[in-house]
Write a protein that holds these residues in place. Structure first.
Motif, PDB file in Angstrom:
ATOM      1  N   UNK A  15      47.979  34.111  32.991  1.00  0.00           N
ATOM      2  CA  UNK A  15      48.649  34.627  34.276  1.00  0.00           C
ATOM      3  C   UNK A  15      47.831  35.468  34.958  1.00  0.00           C
ATOM      4  N   UNK A  16      46.759  36.209  34.537  1.00  0.00           N
ATOM      5  CA  UNK A  16      46.134  37.104  35.169  1.00  0.00           C
ATOM      6  C   UNK A  16      45.012  36.331  35.891  1.00  0.00           C
ATOM      7  N   UNK A  17      44.525  35.286  35.276  1.00  0.00           N
ATOM      8  CA  UNK A  17      43.536  34.220  35.850  1.00  0.00           C
ATOM      9  C   UNK A  17      44.156  33.513  37.077  1.00  0.00           C
ATOM     10  N   UNK A  18      45.567  33.236  37.172  1.00  0.00           N
ATOM     11  CA  UNK A  18      46.219  32.988  38.471  1.00  0.00           C
ATOM     12  C   UNK A  18      46.119  33.940  39.544  1.00  0.00           C
ATOM     13  N   UNK A  51      54.720  34.342  31.362  1.00  0.00           N
ATOM     14  CA  UNK A  51      54.071  33.018  31.470  1.00  0.00           C
ATOM     15  C   UNK A  51      54.764  32.029  30.881  1.00  0.00           C
ATOM     16  N   UNK A  52      54.733  30.784  31.737  1.00  0.00           N
ATOM     17  CA  UNK A  52      55.519  29.442  31.478  1.00  0.00           C
ATOM     18  C   UNK A  52      56.736  29.674  31.320  1.00  0.00           C
ATOM     19  N   UNK A  53      57.411  30.710  30.676  1.00  0.00           N
ATOM     20  CA  UNK A  53      59.058  30.730  30.339  1.00  0.00           C
ATOM     21  C   UNK A  53      59.604  31.070  31.486  1.00  0.00           C
ATOM     22  N   UNK A 102      36.411  34.899  27.286  1.00  0.00           N
ATOM     23  CA  UNK A 102      36.120  35.517  28.433  1.00  0.00           C
ATOM     24  C   UNK A 102      35.262  34.479  29.252  1.00  0.00           C
ATOM     25  N   UNK A 103      34.349  33.934  28.535  1.00  0.00           N
ATOM     26  CA  UNK A 103      33.411  32.803  29.277  1.00  0.00           C
ATOM     27  C   UNK A 103      34.299  31.819  29.874  1.00  0.00           C
ATOM     28  N   UNK A 104      35.060  31.250  28.792  1.00  0.00           N
ATOM     29  CA  UNK A 104      36.092  30.037  29.263  1.00  0.00           C
ATOM     30  C   UNK A 104      36.911  30.356  30.438  1.00  0.00           C
ATOM     31  N   UNK A 105      37.495  31.712  30.236  1.00  0.00           N
ATOM     32  CA  UNK A 105      38.204  32.195  31.520  1.00  0.00           C
ATOM     33  C   UNK A 105      37.405  32.059  32.857  1.00  0.00           C
ATOM     34  N   UNK A 106      36.161  32.641  32.747  1.00  0.00           N
ATOM     35  CA  UNK A 106      35.586  32.490  33.754  1.00  0.00           C
ATOM     36  C   UNK A 106      35.332  31.317  34.496  1.00  0.00           C
TER      37      UNK A 106
END
Ligand SMILES: [Zn+2]
Length: 278
Positions: A15-18, A51-53, A102-106
């Motif tokens: 949700x933060x990545x969005x 998120x999602x819900x 963290x790396x995957x999020x980036x």
């Protein structure tokens, strides 16, 4: 129980990545103004931001103006949740889980910003490079490749942190250098910029985190995904031949596959292709 926590933590992180994907290219702060509906600009309450819900409960529509909300928001939340859970299954809870999440999020943020705008922000890629180097020195994972090179050169270096530092730097050179070479060749041969320098920096970051072998695997997987999906789009979605593919999107996806399954893929390759008789 821990797996469920990993999944939920990933959903909230997604949700933060969005927010990052939406705001980073516009240069808006990712923390201060609260999220608003892009259509009617009304503030989104916390209970509509689960998120999602919330997306499912609201039927994919804004509570106020009833305009459609992009299905991409719950998709990115779900994706981050699944990646977080898979990383937990691979690494268990701990520093490594946090670092690779963290790396995957980036990579997820880069992939979707590239898809939207065909840019890969320096604020992620350049910072990612030095963070990747520091993390490798801190974790000091063994590097069979660097150890072999040092032995071949008759150098007696056994300090695991120094070896990890060299592995990370080699990853930057191989990951970034390879893409830089391709971009240069493309420019010389066809006189057009086929690839932005953003891809080069992104791959230098992947190399800094994962080392040279995984950077190579990421480039191979990313190119494969790009060709297959690119051809599919040109053939069936009516995209023009000069449609600019978001290469960073494919590299991001490939990088996450490398984090999760790279070791297995390389082992499988070595067992089946290089040493079939063993
Ligand atoms: Zn609205």
């Amino acid at each position: 129980m821990e797996l469920v926590f990993a999944l939920f933590f990933g959903l909230i992180l997604g949700s933060f990545l969005n927010v990052c994907i939406l705001r980073l290219p516009q240069g808006i702060s990712i923390t201060t103004p609260r999220s608003r509906c892009p259509q009617c600009k009304k503030l989104i309450s916390w209970y509509d931001n689960v998120p999602v819900l919330s997306y499912v409960i609201l039927g994919g529509k804004c509570r106020h103006c009833r305009k459609k909300i992009s299905a991409r928001y719950p998709f990115i939340e779900g994706l981050t949740g699944v990646v977080s859970a898979l990383l937990y299954l691979k690494l268990g809870f701990g520093v490594e889980w946090a670092i690779y999440l963290g790396f995957s999020s980036a990579l997820i943020v880069l992939a979707f910003i590239d898809l939207d705008h065909r840019i890969l922000p320096d604020s992620i890629t350049l910072n990612g490079i030095w963070i990747g180097v520091l993390i490798n020195v801190y974790l000091a994972p063994p590097s069979p490749l660097v150890s072999r090179i040092l032995r071949a050169m008759d150098l007696e270096i056994t300090n695991p942190r120094l070896i990890a530092l060299m592995a990370s730097l080699l990853g930057i050179i191989v990951g970034g250098g390879l893409l830089w070479g391709v971009a240069e060749a493309y420019l010389r041969l066809r006189g057009i910029e086929g690839m932005g320098f953003g891809d080069v920096k992104m791959m230098a970051m992947v190399g800094a985190f994962l080392g040279a072998p995984m950077a190579l695997l990421t480039i191979m997987l990313g190119s494969l995904l790009g060709s297959v999906i690119g051809l599919f789009f040109m053939r069936f979605a009516g995209k023009a031949r000069d449609y600019e593919l978001p290469f960073g999107t494919f590299l991001g996806l490939a990088g996450i596959i490398a984090v999760l399954y790279g070791d297995d893929l390389v082992r499988l390759y070595v067992e089946r292709m290089i040493q079939p008789n063993l």
